[in-house]
Design a protein around this motif. Structure first.
Motif, PDB file in Angstrom:
ATOM      1  N   TRP A 110       0.910  -1.432  -0.071  1.00 26.71           N
ATOM      2  CA  TRP A 110      -0.148  -0.056   0.098  1.00 26.71           C
ATOM      3  C   TRP A 110       0.956   1.074   0.045  1.00 26.71           C
ATOM      4  O   TRP A 110       0.621   2.301  -0.841  1.00 26.71           O
ATOM      5  CB  TRP A 110      -1.096  -0.126   1.209  1.00 26.71           C
ATOM      6  CG  TRP A 110      -1.878   0.976   1.617  1.00 26.71           C
ATOM      7  CD1 TRP A 110      -1.689   1.980   2.454  1.00 26.71           C
ATOM      8  CD2 TRP A 110      -2.861   1.667   0.513  1.00 26.71           C
ATOM      9  NE1 TRP A 110      -2.580   3.068   2.269  1.00 26.71           N
ATOM     10  CE2 TRP A 110      -3.343   2.645   1.302  1.00 26.71           C
ATOM     11  CE3 TRP A 110      -3.263   1.424  -0.532  1.00 26.71           C
ATOM     12  CZ2 TRP A 110      -4.210   3.616   0.523  1.00 26.71           C
ATOM     13  CZ3 TRP A 110      -4.404   2.096  -1.204  1.00 26.71           C
ATOM     14  CH2 TRP A 110      -4.690   3.454  -0.626  1.00 26.71           C
ATOM     15  N   ASP A 113       2.006   1.388  -3.431  1.00 24.34           N
ATOM     16  CA  ASP A 113       1.007   1.443  -4.627  1.00 24.34           C
ATOM     17  C   ASP A 113       1.796   0.493  -5.528  1.00 24.34           C
ATOM     18  O   ASP A 113       1.381   0.894  -6.686  1.00 24.34           O
ATOM     19  CB  ASP A 113       0.786   2.795  -5.104  1.00 24.34           C
ATOM     20  CG  ASP A 113      -0.252   2.945  -5.894  1.00 24.34           C
ATOM     21  OD1 ASP A 113      -1.329   2.203  -5.280  1.00 24.34           O
ATOM     22  OD2 ASP A 113      -0.595   3.749  -6.573  1.00 24.34           O
ATOM     23  N   ARG A 114       2.051  -0.646  -5.212  1.00 26.43           N
ATOM     24  CA  ARG A 114       2.351  -1.428  -6.313  1.00 26.43           C
ATOM     25  C   ARG A 114       2.542  -3.089  -5.794  1.00 26.43           C
ATOM     26  O   ARG A 114       2.955  -3.113  -4.695  1.00 26.43           O
ATOM     27  CB  ARG A 114       3.880  -1.215  -6.959  1.00 26.43           C
ATOM     28  CG  ARG A 114       4.976  -0.896  -6.091  1.00 26.43           C
ATOM     29  CD  ARG A 114       6.197  -1.117  -6.728  1.00 26.43           C
ATOM     30  NE  ARG A 114       6.422  -2.303  -7.246  1.00 26.43           N
ATOM     31  CZ  ARG A 114       7.422  -2.473  -8.160  1.00 26.43           C
ATOM     32  NH1 ARG A 114       8.318  -1.585  -8.299  1.00 26.43           N
ATOM     33  NH2 ARG A 114       7.681  -3.670  -8.692  1.00 26.43           N
ATOM     34  N   SER A 148       1.696  -3.725   5.052  1.00 19.65           N
ATOM     35  CA  SER A 148       0.708  -3.429   4.361  1.00 19.65           C
ATOM     36  C   SER A 148      -0.331  -4.644   4.890  1.00 19.65           C
ATOM     37  O   SER A 148       0.134  -5.718   5.125  1.00 19.65           O
ATOM     38  CB  SER A 148       0.588  -3.737   2.900  1.00 19.65           C
ATOM     39  OG  SER A 148       1.409  -2.544   2.377  1.00 19.65           O
ATOM     40  N   GLU A 171      -6.722   0.521   3.611  1.00 22.13           N
ATOM     41  CA  GLU A 171      -6.224   1.892   3.243  1.00 22.13           C
ATOM     42  C   GLU A 171      -5.609   2.516   4.447  1.00 22.13           C
ATOM     43  O   GLU A 171      -6.321   3.316   5.067  1.00 22.13           O
ATOM     44  CB  GLU A 171      -7.219   2.556   2.713  1.00 22.13           C
ATOM     45  CG  GLU A 171      -7.624   2.290   1.105  1.00 22.13           C
ATOM     46  CD  GLU A 171      -8.965   2.861   0.606  1.00 22.13           C
ATOM     47  OE1 GLU A 171      -9.724   3.213   1.299  1.00 22.13           O
ATOM     48  OE2 GLU A 171      -8.776   3.286  -0.542  1.00 22.13           O
ATOM     49  N   LEU A 199      -7.521  -4.511  -5.784  1.00 27.14           N
ATOM     50  CA  LEU A 199      -6.606  -4.034  -6.624  1.00 27.14           C
ATOM     51  C   LEU A 199      -6.068  -5.588  -7.134  1.00 27.14           C
ATOM     52  O   LEU A 199      -5.974  -6.728  -6.647  1.00 27.14           O
ATOM     53  CB  LEU A 199      -5.256  -3.478  -5.740  1.00 27.14           C
ATOM     54  CG  LEU A 199      -5.715  -2.196  -5.211  1.00 27.14           C
ATOM     55  CD1 LEU A 199      -4.796  -1.795  -3.969  1.00 27.14           C
ATOM     56  CD2 LEU A 199      -5.709  -0.898  -6.131  1.00 27.14           C
TER      57      LEU A 199
END
Ligand SMILES: [Zn+2]
Ligand SMILES: [Zn+2]
Length: 202
Positions: A110, A113-114, A148, A171, A199
């Motif tokens: 997270w 972001d990948r 994460s 999140e 995701l």
């Protein structure tokens, strides 16, 4: 310790004597200070008897045994009637798949972001999710070292090279130290933000 055929670990249970549990039944994993070669992890697992018990697992048993890379499980080959070793074959297969760019385990980082590859030794906490037969996994990223939390199928955790195409991501930027992560994980796990985002890993 790890049985490749059933993808499960054996531990002592005070009620049943022995318990066989898959990785998704682990509840927490923490590397013990001191022991380095091999590194040893203290785990808590959810036992079939209904209680959680502690157990010890080596780093190799966590990360390599499921890939057949340390395994010397012997079996009788019915075609040749010879005793053969499962480990070598599985290990070759796993090595070939990793070279081809497939990862045995992956998660969505997270903070970065990948998606990232990970090994089970990066899993810190695991708990059943509120929806269906899924689990929440707190993963410490091998690259950025932040935690994460992903919501995934049990197979995503238990079976190498089985990766969910989509995962739920919490999140939330988790704290660094373990007690904080534990508190935040419990708080987030059953909150409405859990499973809030989906995701794609690929
Ligand atoms: Zn038990
Ligand atoms: Zn990361």
């Amino acid at each position: 310790m790890y049985d490749t055929l059933t993808t499960s670990y054996s531990f002592a249970c005070p009620v049943h004597g022995e318990a066989h549990v898959r990785l998704s039944r682990f509840r927490s994993l923490q590397q013990l200070p001191g022991a380095e070669h091999p590194a040893v992890f203290r785990v808590e697992f959810s036992c079939g008897c209904g209680a959680d018990h502690p157990g010890l697992v080596t780093h190799d048993d966590l990360d390599l045994a499921p890939l057949g890379l340390t395994d010397d499980t012997a079996y009788v080959n019915l075609m040749t009637s010879r005793v053969e070793h499962l480990g070598a074959e599985l290990g070759d297969l796993a090595a070939a798949r990793i070279k081809a760019g497939e990862w045995p385990w992956s998660f969505f980082c997270w903070p970065e972001d990948r998606p990232r590859p990970a090994y089970p030794s990066s899993f810190t906490l695991i708990a059943p999710a509120s929806s269906g037969d899924r689990v929440g996994v707190a993963v410490r990223c091998p690259v950025c070292h932040r935690v994460s939390v992903n919501v995934v199928s049990r197979a995503h955790v238990d079976v190498p090279f089985v990766n969910d195409r989509e995962v739920g991501v919490v999140e939330h930027v988790f704290g660094h130290d373990l007690p904080t992560v534990v508190d935040e994980f419990r708080a987030e796990l059953y909150s409405s933000s859990f499973d809030a985002r989906r995701l794609t890993l690929e």
